[in-house]
Design a protein around this motif. Structure first.
Motif, short mmCIF file in Angstrom:
data_model
loop_
_atom_site.label_atom_id
_atom_site.label_comp_id
_atom_site.label_asym_id
_atom_site.label_seq_id
_atom_site.Cartn_x
_atom_site.Cartn_y
_atom_site.Cartn_z
N SER A 130 39.29 35.12 67.32
CA SER A 130 37.85 35.77 67.40
C SER A 130 36.85 34.65 67.01
CB SER A 130 37.47 37.02 66.67
OG SER A 130 37.86 36.89 65.23
N THR A 131 37.24 33.52 66.48
CA THR A 131 36.77 32.45 66.05
C THR A 131 35.84 31.85 67.30
OG1 THR A 131 37.88 31.92 64.27
CG2 THR A 131 36.29 30.27 64.97
N ALA A 132 34.63 31.67 67.30
CA ALA A 132 33.83 31.26 68.31
C ALA A 132 33.36 29.91 68.31
CB ALA A 132 32.65 32.19 68.72
N GLU A 133 33.15 29.40 66.99
CA GLU A 133 32.43 28.20 66.69
C GLU A 133 33.20 27.49 65.65
OE1 GLU A 133 30.22 25.09 68.22
OE2 GLU A 133 29.86 27.28 68.93
N VAL A 134 33.63 26.21 65.83
CA VAL A 134 34.16 25.47 64.62
C VAL A 134 33.71 23.94 64.32
CG1 VAL A 134 36.49 24.47 63.95
CG2 VAL A 134 36.54 26.56 64.98
N SER A 135 33.34 23.60 63.45
CA SER A 135 32.82 22.34 62.96
C SER A 135 33.87 21.66 62.00
CB SER A 135 31.47 22.45 62.32
OG SER A 135 31.65 23.02 61.19
N ILE A 136 33.92 20.37 61.83
CA ILE A 136 34.84 19.69 61.22
C ILE A 136 34.34 18.18 61.16
CG2 ILE A 136 36.32 19.28 63.05
CD1 ILE A 136 38.91 19.33 60.83
#
Length: 276
Positions: A112-118
């Motif tokens: 369900s994760t829609a957005e990731v930053s790294i």
């Protein structure tokens, strides 16, 4: 990898189509529900990475984050306040390497994760010890340390990033992923009258270019969005005068050579927002 680009492109189209449909529904029912003044985002947001993602250097640290030094002035925290994602997992941590992202941060991701930053990779090439050498030793030792860091970036970092990016795609197959890099630390020539030599400063900036090029290349293999912060930080580096967005040597020492609160909001947040 073409297969990853095709999958990423398809998911990007589907995600944008879903966003348009939800926005239309919200207009019919009287507007989106979210924090006052926020632009609501669909799905969950997970912020991975090292001290540059955690917000080290910007102050206002969350006490429960301990030595990870996560800040309420870091770009992930500021973005979630403005966009009200359905969930927010802020797991970036000071000192994180690609290995610790895999061992202690990836579990925050799910379908369900829609957005990731790294942002990660600096600690894998010994950023902190390189800077310590450059500050405490002469130009010759600094150049040797920078060269060693560049060699690690060129020969070892790609495989380590590949493991992280592959895990992100596996654990969050529906997510839009934004990979951000590192700014130049110094304006050369600049306004600094003391400190390390301009030769050392130029070498450190050059090492950032090497590191960032590896990050960019690996992010592209997975179809991830790449956010290059170097141009936004231009004119705000150390030795740029009165509008610096980066700490030089400072107390507490762990904040040295990290973005200030202005660097997080004016630099990283603006780049991430444009690509999220």
């Amino acid at each position: 990898m073409p297969v990853f680009r095709n999958l990423a492109a398809g998911r990007s189209i589907a995600r944008r189509a879903a966003s348009v449909a939800l926005a239309a529904a919200a207009l019919v029912t009287g507007g989106m529900v979210g924090a006052p003044g926020a632009q609501a985002a669909t799905g969950g947001y997970v912020a991975l990475g090292d001290s540059y993602s955690a917000g080290v250097g910007s102050g206002s640290y969350i006490s429960s984050s301990g030595s990870c030094y996560r800040s309420t002035l870091a770009y992930p925290y500021l973005w979630q306040q403005a966009h009200a994602p359905s969930s927010f997992s802020f797991v970036a941590c000071s000192g994180a390497t690609t290995s610790t992202v895999l061992s202690s941060q990836i579990s925050a991701l799910n379908s369900s994760t829609a957005e990731v930053s790294i942002t990660v990779g600096g600690n894998d090439v010994a950023f902190a010890s390189t800077m310590q050498t450059c500050v405490l030793s002469g130009t010759s030792d600094c150049l040797s340390a920078v060269s060693a860091a560049e060699n690690v970036a060129n020969t070892q970092l790609a495989a380590k990033l590949d493991a992280v990016y592959s895990a992100i795609r596996s654990h969050a197959p529906n997510a839009h992923v934004v990979v951000l890099d590192y700014p130049h630390l110094y304006q050369v020539p600049g306004s600094c009258l003391l400190g390390i030599s301009d030769t050392s400063r130029s070498a450190i900036d050059g090492a950032a270019d090497v590191l960032d090029s590896v990050i960019s290349r690996e992010a592209a293999r997975y179809g991830f969005s790449f956010g290059d912060v170097r141009s936004v930080f231009a004119g705000h580096e150390i030795c740029s005068g009165g509008s610096q967005w980066l700490h030089s040597t400072t107390l507490p020492t762990y904040e040295s050579y990290h973005p200030t609160a202005a660097g997080q909001s004016g630099g990283y947040l603006s780049v991430f927002t444009a690509r999220a």
